[in-house]
Design a protein around this motif. Structure first.
Motif, PDB file in Angstrom:
ATOM      1  N   SER A  53     -10.047-120.485 -79.484  1.00  0.00           N
ATOM      2  CA  SER A  53      -8.993-119.988 -78.586  1.00  0.00           C
ATOM      3  C   SER A  53      -7.905-121.017 -78.331  1.00  0.00           C
ATOM      4  N   LEU A  54      -8.164-122.280 -78.665  1.00  0.00           N
ATOM      5  CA  LEU A  54      -7.165-123.330 -78.453  1.00  0.00           C
ATOM      6  C   LEU A  54      -6.460-123.742 -79.739  1.00  0.00           C
ATOM      7  N   PHE A  55      -6.739-123.066 -80.847  1.00  0.00           N
ATOM      8  CA  PHE A  55      -6.082-123.443 -82.100  1.00  0.00           C
ATOM      9  C   PHE A  55      -4.569-123.241 -82.016  1.00  0.00           C
ATOM     10  N   SER A  56      -4.127-122.278 -81.208  1.00  0.00           N
ATOM     11  CA  SER A  56      -2.688-122.065 -81.062  1.00  0.00           C
ATOM     12  C   SER A  56      -2.017-123.270 -80.426  1.00  0.00           C
ATOM     13  N   TYR A  57      -2.777-124.007 -79.616  1.00  0.00           N
ATOM     14  CA  TYR A  57      -2.239-125.216 -78.993  1.00  0.00           C
ATOM     15  C   TYR A  57      -1.913-126.248 -80.062  1.00  0.00           C
ATOM     16  N   VAL A  58      -2.730-126.295 -81.106  1.00  0.00           N
ATOM     17  CA  VAL A  58      -2.474-127.193 -82.232  1.00  0.00           C
ATOM     18  C   VAL A  58      -1.248-126.728 -83.010  1.00  0.00           C
TER      19      VAL A  58
END
Length: 480
Positions: A407-412
């Protein structure tokens, strides 16, 4: 492996959906279920944990230099660790094998410090099966354990789970895998351009093409080295760099990925097959260029790589002294910083392809608890806070460590540092090869590293290395 699936148990469609659907919900975990959610402040100023015991004192964390003076301690407090707890980040040896030995020594001596330790996902299971780590499923609340299992990258959950009971012993901290960082400016001078760089992000060159590209770029420049990687006689050669050559050439430790985790003693040892020997030959050829492997691989790596580990190649590449480097994702951020205000331009691509494709060693670190800790309640608060999105985002911003939640890959992807290379990072993440982590792997990896390194140094032939590995690893399997 089909390209619409990933080794992490996340399909490409799910991966892309996760990266586009975090939005406002991405930080929802900070509001509840954080580090301090189970505690309460008494009228006397004390804080109690979920068991009713007082929490406070110092929690020592065997972490690394990247966590010292990085603001991570403050981020953990903001994520829920009560102010009554002092967090001390302790710097262990840089080499994973040395860190493992230091932890083993501390546990054998029943030392209470460190309370928490970041353990390599490649050697945690042997500690788990010996009950040398705390079973978190027995000590932490069910809701938190369920969150970790539901939200985490599945391959990392697996490396922190008891292979027989299914109990969770370790919480993912950051996944890692290698990529190729390269000097775009040098490749431009050699005649390559943006269309090539874009293509390589999702369709990397073969080992033949890659070595030719590096040779061209180096010959037209004044840099000292061509392609850098880690070939020292250490844990990283066995689990990772050799594993990548081996798999890309179609070889395998135990006949294929299905047998990587056992059954010990009842699986084929296949290190002397033609394809496995090709893997050793490819590694030798990229240093010495002797035409041993079935691919035409030029010798573009210095002989020094047979004695180098990650910090050696990282510092050399960041100094501008090499055309390309194989290293972990965190080094992308280091190169971006090093190249600022210089004429050097950074590029990122997956590892080169062999007959069996482009494969990347599955790395990463997970949080485990010392069974002899004398501050368990406080240590549990640190673990819970570390799993909060805000703490993981700070970890990525300060140390360049990938978040362990899809769910935090978009942050990357939205990061100024990593965003431009997201396609290459995603491709690499979708083509991971685990190491054969079992209770006997610590002994087997020593054999692999010894024999392959001897071949890299041309102290024996690839065939001799393969034969020795086949015999010695088979013996370990039979004696287990």
């Amino acid at each position: 492996m089909p390209k619409d699936s990933t080794q992490n148990g996340v399909s490409r469609r799910q991966y892309l959906a996760a990266t586009g659907a975090v939005g406002a919900a991405g930080l929802a975990g900070c509001a509840g279920g954080g580090g301090g959610g189970d505690g309460s402040d008494g009228s006397d100023g004390t804080t109690t944990g979920s068991s009713g015991d007082e929490i406070g004192g110092t929690v020592t964390v065997f972490s690394g230099t990247e966590y010292v003076d990085s603001g991570m301690v403050e981020a953990l407090h903001e994520a829920g660790v009560p102010d009554s707890i002092t967090i001390e980040m302790v710097v262990p040896p840089a080499d994973s094998g040395s860190k493992q030995q230091q932890l083993r020594t501390a546990i054998n001596a029943e030392e209470s410090d460190p309370d928490l330790v970041l353990t390599d996902n490649g050697w945690t299971i042997p500690f788990i099966v010996r009950d040398d780590l705390v079973n978190l499923e027995e000590e932490m609340d069910e809701e938190f354990i369920a969150r970790v299992k539901d939200e985490g990258v599945q391959s990392m959950i697996n490396t922190g789970t008891h292979p027989e009971t299914g109990d969770l012993y370790s919480v993912p901290v950051f996944p890692d895998y290698p990529v190729i960082t390269y000097r775009k400016d040098l490749l431009r001078d050699a005649g390559y351009g943006d269309s090539d760089f874009e293509t390589w992000q999702t369709d990397p060159p073969t080992w033949t093409e890659f070595s030719g590209i590096v040779a061209e770029a180096q010959s037209g420049s004044d840099v000292e080295y061509g392609h850098l990687w880690q070939g020292n006689d250490y844990i990283g050669l066995a689990c990772c760099t050799f594993n990548e050559f081996l798999t890309s050439m179609g070889g395998a430790f135990f006949g294929g990925e299905d047998n990587l985790f056992g059954p010990i003693g009842d699986r084929p040892v296949t290190l002397d097959t033609e394809e496995s020997i090709d893997g050793i030959e490819a590694a030798v050829d990229i240093i010495h260029g002797e035409g041993l492997s079935p691919m035409d691989i030029q010798g573009v790596s210095p002989t020094e790589v047979a004695g180098w580990i990650e910090p050696d190649t990282k510092s050399t590449f960041e100094a501008g002294d090499a055309v390309t480097q194989r290293n972990w994702t965190y080094t992308v951020g280091g190169a971006v910083t090093a190249f600022e205000d210089t004429d050097m331009e950074l590029g990122v691509m997956p590892l080169p392809q062999g007959p069996n494709g482009s494969w990347h060693a599955q790395g990463g670190w997970i949080m485990s608890m010392n069974p002899y800790t004398d501050n368990m309640e406080s240590a549990k608060e640190v673990i819970k806070a570390w799993w909060e999105d805000s703490a993981l985002q700070h970890q990525f911003d300060s140390a360049n460590y990938m978040p362990p939640k899809p769910s935090l890959f978009s942050y990357v992807e939205e990061s100024d540092t990593y965003g431009p290379y997201f396609e290459a990072l995603q491709y690499s993440a979708e083509n991971l090869i685990p190491r054969p982590t079992t209770s006997v792997w610590p002994n087997q990896r020593t054999v692999v590293a010894n024999e392959v390194n001897a071949a890299l140094r041309q102290e024996q032939t690839p065939q001799e290395a393969a034969t020795a590995m086949q015999e010695r690893i088979s013996a370990i399997e039979e004696q287990a």
